[in-house]
Design a protein around this motif. Sequence first.
Motif, short mmCIF file in Angstrom:
data_model
loop_
_atom_site.label_atom_id
_atom_site.label_comp_id
_atom_site.label_asym_id
_atom_site.label_seq_id
_atom_site.Cartn_x
_atom_site.Cartn_y
_atom_site.Cartn_z
N GLU A 9 0.85 -1.18 0.05
CA GLU A 9 0.09 -0.18 0.09
C GLU A 9 0.87 1.32 0.04
N THR A 10 2.04 1.30 0.68
CA THR A 10 2.92 2.25 0.71
C THR A 10 3.94 2.33 -0.31
N GLU A 11 4.32 1.24 -0.87
CA GLU A 11 5.16 1.24 -1.93
C GLU A 11 6.41 1.53 -1.27
N SER A 12 6.65 1.24 -0.21
CA SER A 12 8.04 1.52 0.48
C SER A 12 8.14 0.70 1.69
N PHE A 13 9.29 0.04 1.89
CA PHE A 13 9.61 -0.67 3.10
C PHE A 13 9.91 0.11 4.36
N ALA A 14 10.43 1.25 4.22
CA ALA A 14 10.37 2.40 5.35
C ALA A 14 9.33 2.83 5.96
N GLU A 15 8.57 3.13 4.91
CA GLU A 15 7.08 3.71 5.31
C GLU A 15 6.23 2.56 5.88
N ALA A 16 6.32 1.45 5.37
CA ALA A 16 5.64 0.36 5.84
C ALA A 16 5.92 0.05 7.45
N ALA A 17 7.24 0.39 7.47
CA ALA A 17 7.88 -0.16 8.94
C ALA A 17 7.40 1.11 10.04
N ARG A 18 7.31 2.32 9.56
CA ARG A 18 6.89 3.39 10.40
C ARG A 18 5.25 3.10 10.72
N ARG A 19 4.50 2.73 9.83
CA ARG A 19 3.03 2.45 9.87
C ARG A 19 2.97 1.41 11.06
N LEU A 20 3.83 0.32 10.88
CA LEU A 20 3.41 -0.87 11.64
C LEU A 20 4.24 -0.65 13.08
N GLY A 21 5.29 0.33 13.22
CA GLY A 21 5.93 0.51 14.42
C GLY A 21 7.03 -0.50 14.50
N LEU A 22 7.52 -1.10 13.33
CA LEU A 22 8.67 -1.87 13.26
C LEU A 22 9.99 -1.30 12.81
N SER A 23 10.96 -2.25 12.59
CA SER A 23 12.11 -1.58 11.82
C SER A 23 12.06 -1.97 10.50
N PRO A 24 12.85 -1.29 9.61
CA PRO A 24 12.78 -1.67 8.16
C PRO A 24 13.42 -3.02 7.83
N PRO A 25 14.42 -3.39 8.59
CA PRO A 25 14.91 -4.75 8.31
C PRO A 25 13.95 -5.65 8.68
N SER A 26 13.23 -5.74 9.68
CA SER A 26 12.25 -6.88 10.17
C SER A 26 11.03 -6.84 8.86
N VAL A 27 10.63 -5.70 8.63
CA VAL A 27 9.65 -5.75 7.47
C VAL A 27 10.18 -6.29 6.34
N THR A 28 11.41 -6.14 5.85
CA THR A 28 11.98 -6.63 4.76
C THR A 28 12.07 -8.14 4.90
N ARG A 29 12.53 -8.69 6.29
CA ARG A 29 12.67 -10.13 6.46
C ARG A 29 11.17 -10.88 6.37
N ALA A 30 10.23 -10.22 6.85
CA ALA A 30 8.97 -10.66 6.81
C ALA A 30 8.50 -10.98 5.67
N VAL A 31 8.66 -10.09 4.60
CA VAL A 31 8.05 -10.18 3.31
C VAL A 31 8.97 -11.20 2.48
N ALA A 32 10.34 -11.29 2.94
CA ALA A 32 11.26 -12.37 2.03
C ALA A 32 10.91 -13.70 2.53
N THR A 33 10.47 -13.74 3.94
CA THR A 33 9.96 -15.17 4.40
C THR A 33 8.81 -15.51 3.69
N ILE A 34 7.88 -14.60 3.45
CA ILE A 34 6.70 -15.16 2.52
C ILE A 34 7.22 -15.71 1.20
N GLU A 35 7.99 -14.73 0.60
CA GLU A 35 8.29 -15.20 -0.72
C GLU A 35 9.13 -16.50 -0.97
N GLU A 36 9.89 -16.61 0.24
CA GLU A 36 10.70 -18.06 0.19
C GLU A 36 10.03 -19.03 0.44
#
Length: 297
Positions: A9-36
């Motif tokens: 929805e935000t087209e941004s890992f950093a913006e998504a992290a801010r929305r969720l109150g998480l760190s950008p690396p944790s959001v990146t890992r979450a998406v990578a885990t789904i893709e894997e």
Amino acid sequence: MQAFIAVAETESFAEAARRLGLSPPSVTRAVATIEERIGTLLLHRTTRQVRLTEAGQRYLLDCRRIVAEVEEAEAAAAGDHAEPRGSFTVTAPVMFGRIHVAPVLLDFLDAHPGVSARLALLDRVVDLMDEGFDVALRIAELADSSLVAVRVGTMRRVICATPEYLAQHGEPRRPADLADHPVVLTAPLVNLGEWLLDGPGSPGERVVPQARLIVNSADVAVTAALAGRGLTRVLAYQIAPELRAGRLKILLEDYEPAPIPVHLVQLGGRRAPARVRAFVDFAAARLRRTLAEIAAI
């Protein structure tokens, strides 16, 4: 899934992290885990842009549905009288949304601290399912669909001008008189430059006004009319303050077409999340009063 939805929805890992109150690396890992796990690329990533793949677009729809169902299940387990929680999305036409929907939404959020919302003001018909919206305010005849609609009123299409302009140039009394006046046309209401009028003795009459200016903003058309540049045709709510103050006058009222219905539409009906149902009920009551006041001007 929430991380993936936020990135999409935000087209941004950093913006998504801010929305969720998480760190950008944790959001990146979450998406990578789904893709894997599913073995498919869901997002195209560049240094400038993040966008959905074709598989990602399909997966996003399923994720939204699944997350909504989980949240609804939790709300049901908490009891029917639990305070609504979670987030939802609303869309409305730009001007109506700014004037009327945004204040209602802010008051609803004040009354429900556990709820958050996203409001998108767009002058186009939004596909709620494909674009991820829960509720839409629509000023239009509704096509048959799977959406649940709550009617909140109607809206007049009115022709107007300033009293000063009319004193100088005369007031049109029948549709043919429009040919003697310059007109500012608003693009969303233009149908090949025609105005449909529906008065006594002339049902369904189509008039082609003499357009001096065509704009895609009702605000500009109203400003031009207030400056004495001629007549314009807008929706009644767009000039309600000017009508109350006497700065504009409605013309050819006997020839107005039927008012346009106004609805709140939503996905899911009574199966929608409690926060969505609560907002629709809250907004419908407020908007009915507002539209009744505008109709009485």
